[in-house]
Design an enzyme around this catalytic site. Sequence first.
Site, PDB file in Angstrom:
ATOM      1  N   GLU A   1       0.813  -1.205   0.000  1.00 38.76           N
ATOM      2  CA  GLU A   1       0.000   0.000   0.000  1.00 38.76           C
ATOM      3  C   GLU A   1       0.857   1.269   0.000  1.00 38.76           C
ATOM      4  O   GLU A   1       0.359   2.366   0.257  1.00 38.76           O
ATOM      5  CB  GLU A   1      -0.940  -0.013   1.204  1.00 38.76           C
ATOM      6  CG  GLU A   1      -1.973  -1.141   1.104  1.00 38.76           C
ATOM      7  CD  GLU A   1      -2.842  -1.290   2.330  1.00 38.76           C
ATOM      8  OE1 GLU A   1      -2.348  -1.025   3.439  1.00 38.76           O
ATOM      9  OE2 GLU A   1      -4.007  -1.683   2.172  1.00 38.76           O
TER      10      GLU A   1
ATOM     11  N   HIS B   1      -1.768   4.640   8.225  1.00 41.61           N
ATOM     12  CA  HIS B   1      -2.920   3.878   7.722  1.00 41.61           C
ATOM     13  C   HIS B   1      -3.124   2.690   8.639  1.00 41.61           C
ATOM     14  O   HIS B   1      -2.168   2.015   9.036  1.00 41.61           O
ATOM     15  CB  HIS B   1      -2.652   3.400   6.299  1.00 41.61           C
ATOM     16  CG  HIS B   1      -3.622   2.380   5.798  1.00 41.61           C
ATOM     17  ND1 HIS B   1      -4.992   2.568   5.808  1.00 41.61           N
ATOM     18  CD2 HIS B   1      -3.425   1.141   5.274  1.00 41.61           C
ATOM     19  CE1 HIS B   1      -5.587   1.495   5.312  1.00 41.61           C
ATOM     20  NE2 HIS B   1      -4.662   0.618   4.987  1.00 41.61           N
TER      21      HIS B   1
ATOM     22  N   HIS C   1      -6.196  -0.524  10.103  1.00 48.38           N
ATOM     23  CA  HIS C   1      -7.457  -1.236   9.955  1.00 48.38           C
ATOM     24  C   HIS C   1      -8.167  -1.230  11.306  1.00 48.38           C
ATOM     25  O   HIS C   1      -8.760  -2.225  11.719  1.00 48.38           O
ATOM     26  CB  HIS C   1      -7.224  -2.676   9.479  1.00 48.38           C
ATOM     27  CG  HIS C   1      -6.465  -2.773   8.193  1.00 48.38           C
ATOM     28  ND1 HIS C   1      -5.910  -3.958   7.756  1.00 48.38           N
ATOM     29  CD2 HIS C   1      -6.157  -1.851   7.250  1.00 48.38           C
ATOM     30  CE1 HIS C   1      -5.286  -3.752   6.599  1.00 48.38           C
ATOM     31  NE2 HIS C   1      -5.422  -2.483   6.281  1.00 48.38           N
TER      32      HIS C   1
ATOM     33  N   TYR D   1     -12.198  17.726  19.511  1.00 48.66           N
ATOM     34  CA  TYR D   1     -10.927  17.201  19.009  1.00 48.66           C
ATOM     35  C   TYR D   1     -11.080  16.453  17.696  1.00 48.66           C
ATOM     36  O   TYR D   1     -10.154  16.402  16.895  1.00 48.66           O
ATOM     37  CB  TYR D   1     -10.255  16.333  20.083  1.00 48.66           C
ATOM     38  CG  TYR D   1      -9.645  17.187  21.164  1.00 48.66           C
ATOM     39  CD1 TYR D   1      -8.377  17.734  21.012  1.00 48.66           C
ATOM     40  CD2 TYR D   1     -10.370  17.497  22.300  1.00 48.66           C
ATOM     41  CE1 TYR D   1      -7.830  18.556  21.984  1.00 48.66           C
ATOM     42  CE2 TYR D   1      -9.835  18.325  23.287  1.00 48.66           C
ATOM     43  CZ  TYR D   1      -8.560  18.850  23.118  1.00 48.66           C
ATOM     44  OH  TYR D   1      -8.025  19.677  24.070  1.00 48.66           O
TER      45      TYR D   1
ATOM     46  N   HIS E   1     -12.122  -1.015   4.561  1.00 47.45           N
ATOM     47  CA  HIS E   1     -10.656  -1.096   4.616  1.00 47.45           C
ATOM     48  C   HIS E   1     -10.107  -0.354   5.827  1.00 47.45           C
ATOM     49  O   HIS E   1      -9.536  -0.974   6.713  1.00 47.45           O
ATOM     50  CB  HIS E   1     -10.090  -0.537   3.309  1.00 47.45           C
ATOM     51  CG  HIS E   1      -8.635  -0.782   3.108  1.00 47.45           C
ATOM     52  ND1 HIS E   1      -8.036  -0.744   1.868  1.00 47.45           N
ATOM     53  CD2 HIS E   1      -7.636  -1.051   3.975  1.00 47.45           C
ATOM     54  CE1 HIS E   1      -6.751  -0.998   1.981  1.00 47.45           C
ATOM     55  NE2 HIS E   1      -6.483  -1.172   3.262  1.00 47.45           N
TER      56      HIS E   1
END
Length: 210
Positions: A73, A92, A94, A119, A159
């Site tokens: 990725e 990134h 999951h 926030y 994802h």
Amino acid sequence: MSESSLRERMVLLGKSLFDRGYVHGSSGNLSARLDDGFLVTPTNSCLGMLDPARIAKVDFSGAHLSGDKPSKEAFLHLGVYEIRPEAQAVAHSHSTHSVALSCLEHEKTEDVLPPVTAYAVMKVGKLPLLPYYRPGDRKLADAVREVSAKHSALLLAHHGPVVAGKSPEDAVWSLEELEETAKLVFLLEGRPHARLTLEQMRELNEVFPS
């Protein structure tokens, strides 16, 4: 920050994410910009057990320069760096609640993270949901590049989130804020609750510009 220092920071942040359950197994990846490319965690690596010397180095054409084979990725990170010159790092994951949010049906996909805390507005902002692409599909890079022009954080359907930051810490902390806000959204589901108003969000954006 030197390349060696960035490598060490990525190791520390990766272990912090893993130890606290924000990433699991070999999921998730981190990157940090360099003058001549970027560092990115290797493919099939566990963020809790990174070796700084084995973190991959990739140039801005996508060529692998050193270290272990980069994450499949890595092109997502490259797409962000190409369109956001201020981005110095990308995270990134999951993360469970963020992924759950990405699996829901949303009437509007321009912003799928309700403004339940200050926030969330300050660190995440509007969170667009991108359509589903299979893992490794290079068409996803084009979609990420287009959306990243206006958003530092985005959510990939089925994802997980991709978050850019002004430093590795900034990217990781914003990713964590996104996950915790998604958790709050599910805790509040079905219960009467208030959200920040447009005026309150406008004030936050004026006082704490991104």
